[in-house]
Design a protein around this motif. Structure first.
Motif, PDB file in Angstrom:
ATOM      1  N   LEU A  78       0.346   0.133  -5.593  1.00  0.00           N
ATOM      2  CA  LEU A  78       1.695   0.628  -5.877  1.00  0.00           C
ATOM      3  C   LEU A  78       1.710   1.488  -7.139  1.00  0.00           C
ATOM      4  CD1 LEU A  78       3.811  -2.554  -5.047  1.00  0.00           C
ATOM      5  CD2 LEU A  78       3.509  -0.503  -3.658  1.00  0.00           C
ATOM      6  N   ILE A  79       1.006   1.064  -8.188  1.00  0.00           N
ATOM      7  CA  ILE A  79       0.961   1.842  -9.417  1.00  0.00           C
ATOM      8  C   ILE A  79       0.255   3.166  -9.186  1.00  0.00           C
ATOM      9  CG2 ILE A  79      -0.039   1.920 -11.732  1.00  0.00           C
ATOM     10  CD1 ILE A  79       0.435  -1.113 -11.880  1.00  0.00           C
ATOM     11  N   PHE A  80      -0.816   3.120  -8.384  1.00  0.00           N
ATOM     12  CA  PHE A  80      -1.551   4.353  -8.129  1.00  0.00           C
ATOM     13  C   PHE A  80      -0.674   5.349  -7.378  1.00  0.00           C
ATOM     14  CE2 PHE A  80      -5.686   6.284  -8.326  1.00  0.00           C
ATOM     15  CZ  PHE A  80      -5.645   7.246  -7.328  1.00  0.00           C
ATOM     16  N   VAL A  93      -6.093   3.068  -1.951  1.00  0.00           N
ATOM     17  CA  VAL A  93      -6.124   3.915  -3.147  1.00  0.00           C
ATOM     18  C   VAL A  93      -6.862   5.224  -2.854  1.00  0.00           C
ATOM     19  CG1 VAL A  93      -7.093   4.103  -5.465  1.00  0.00           C
ATOM     20  CG2 VAL A  93      -5.888   2.019  -4.787  1.00  0.00           C
ATOM     21  N   THR A  94      -7.985   5.119  -2.151  1.00  0.00           N
ATOM     22  CA  THR A  94      -8.753   6.307  -1.778  1.00  0.00           C
ATOM     23  C   THR A  94      -7.927   7.257  -0.926  1.00  0.00           C
ATOM     24  OG1 THR A  94     -10.793   5.000  -1.798  1.00  0.00           O
ATOM     25  CG2 THR A  94     -10.850   7.099  -0.621  1.00  0.00           C
ATOM     26  N   ALA A  95      -7.228   6.702   0.054  1.00  0.00           N
ATOM     27  CA  ALA A  95      -6.419   7.531   0.950  1.00  0.00           C
ATOM     28  C   ALA A  95      -5.250   8.169   0.215  1.00  0.00           C
ATOM     29  CB  ALA A  95      -5.928   6.685   2.120  1.00  0.00           C
ATOM     30  N   GLY A 147      -2.052  14.578   7.030  1.00  0.00           N
ATOM     31  CA  GLY A 147      -1.580  13.626   8.037  1.00  0.00           C
ATOM     32  C   GLY A 147      -2.590  12.524   8.302  1.00  0.00           C
ATOM     33  N   ARG A 148      -3.869  12.886   8.330  1.00  0.00           N
ATOM     34  CA  ARG A 148      -4.917  11.887   8.572  1.00  0.00           C
ATOM     35  C   ARG A 148      -4.964  10.866   7.451  1.00  0.00           C
ATOM     36  NH1 ARG A 148      -8.610  15.174   9.071  1.00  0.00           N
ATOM     37  NH2 ARG A 148      -9.581  15.117   7.018  1.00  0.00           N
ATOM     38  N   TRP A 149      -4.912  11.326   6.201  1.00  0.00           N
ATOM     39  CA  TRP A 149      -4.949  10.392   5.066  1.00  0.00           C
ATOM     40  C   TRP A 149      -3.652   9.599   4.955  1.00  0.00           C
ATOM     41  CZ3 TRP A 149      -9.296   8.881   3.309  1.00  0.00           C
ATOM     42  CH2 TRP A 149     -10.395   9.743   3.267  1.00  0.00           C
ATOM     43  N   VAL A 195      -2.041   2.330   7.533  1.00  0.00           N
ATOM     44  CA  VAL A 195      -2.798   1.263   8.199  1.00  0.00           C
ATOM     45  C   VAL A 195      -3.447   0.338   7.177  1.00  0.00           C
ATOM     46  CG1 VAL A 195      -4.775   0.791   9.693  1.00  0.00           C
ATOM     47  CG2 VAL A 195      -3.196   2.635  10.275  1.00  0.00           C
ATOM     48  N   ALA A 196      -4.059   0.913   6.134  1.00  0.00           N
ATOM     49  CA  ALA A 196      -4.724   0.094   5.126  1.00  0.00           C
ATOM     50  C   ALA A 196      -3.734  -0.803   4.400  1.00  0.00           C
ATOM     51  CB  ALA A 196      -5.460   0.992   4.125  1.00  0.00           C
ATOM     52  N   ALA A 197      -2.557  -0.275   4.045  1.00  0.00           N
ATOM     53  CA  ALA A 197      -1.556  -1.077   3.345  1.00  0.00           C
ATOM     54  C   ALA A 197      -1.023  -2.198   4.235  1.00  0.00           C
ATOM     55  CB  ALA A 197      -0.413  -0.184   2.873  1.00  0.00           C
ATOM     56  N   ALA A 198      -0.809  -1.897   5.513  1.00  0.00           N
ATOM     57  CA  ALA A 198      -0.309  -2.930   6.427  1.00  0.00           C
ATOM     58  C   ALA A 198      -1.329  -4.052   6.604  1.00  0.00           C
ATOM     59  CB  ALA A 198       0.031  -2.291   7.773  1.00  0.00           C
ATOM     60  N   LEU A 199      -2.584  -3.695   6.801  1.00  0.00           N
ATOM     61  CA  LEU A 199      -3.622  -4.715   6.961  1.00  0.00           C
ATOM     62  C   LEU A 199      -3.864  -5.464   5.654  1.00  0.00           C
ATOM     63  CD1 LEU A 199      -6.216  -2.806   9.180  1.00  0.00           C
ATOM     64  CD2 LEU A 199      -4.568  -4.540   9.890  1.00  0.00           C
TER      65      LEU A 199
END
Length: 203
Positions: free
Chosen positions: A201-203, A157-159, A173-175, A181-185
């Motif tokens: 997903l809503i965010f 969510v932060t990214a 690009g960094r975010w 990566v965060a979603a996959a993990l």
């Protein structure tokens, strides 16, 4: 003389040095509180039946032991990390719980990246709540994937927020990579991920 002046003008300006502020000190104090409440007495109680069930598959993999009817790991991510830790350093209650404790501590620092979103004092208040919240503390002291799912969901969510509002292509690009990566993990972090995924997903 003129050439030296022109060369000096072409040199890139040195970045301004950041000074230590009261805000930095307050976040450092909150981080210290989070570390204390999560790590002091971390191994005073033995693993609960639920923690043992979550940890046993990793111990079996690390020791290359095969047991008929062994439970499948609930968190593939925690299973992989614990297996590596147990294989490198041996098994213990501390090693079983240290990863959730570290990740839960990192969660407390996520509001630092929400300051432009919530405001500085509101983000600081959220960080303090995260540090002492009984549920977050309990999940951070338990050998299961709950703390990992919470951290990765909030990191995604932060990214996403920074990805949508950053002004530079490099920053975007960094975010964007952080979101991926965060979603996959998150999907591999355990059952609680399915509760965090709709929020992302809503965010």
């Amino acid at each position: 003389m003129t050439q030296s002046i022109s060369q000096a003008e072409q040199l890139p300006a040195r970045p301004a040095t950041q000074t230590l502020t009261i805000e930095h000190l307050l976040y450092a104090g909150i981080l210290l509180v989070a570390i204390v409440v999560r790590f002091v007495g971390l191994v005073d109680a033995p693993l609960s039946p639920a923690e043992s069930a979550a940890t046993w598959p990793a111990w079996l993999a690390a020791t290359q032991t095969t047991v008929a009817g062994a439970p499948a790991p609930a968190s593939a991510l925690l299973y992989g990390i614990q297996s590596l830790l147990f294989w490198i350093a041996g098994s213990s209650d501390f090693l079983a719980r240290v990863v959730p404790a570290l990740v839960s501590t990192a969660t407390v620092m996520l509001p630092w990246f929400w300051r432009n979103w919530l405001g500085r004092w509101a983000a600081l208040a959220v960080a303090l709540i995260f540090a002492i919240d009984p549920w977050l503390t309990a999940w951070g002291r338990s050998a299961d994937g709950s703390a990992l799912a919470i951290f990765l969901g909030l990191l995604a969510v932060t990214a996403i927020w920074h990805w949508r509002h950053v002004e530079t292509v490099a920053g975007a690009g960094r975010w964007e990579r952080t979101v991926a990566v965060a979603a996959a993990l998150l999907l591999a972090s355990g059952p609680l991920a399915w509760g965090m995924l709709p929020v992302v997903l809503i965010f």
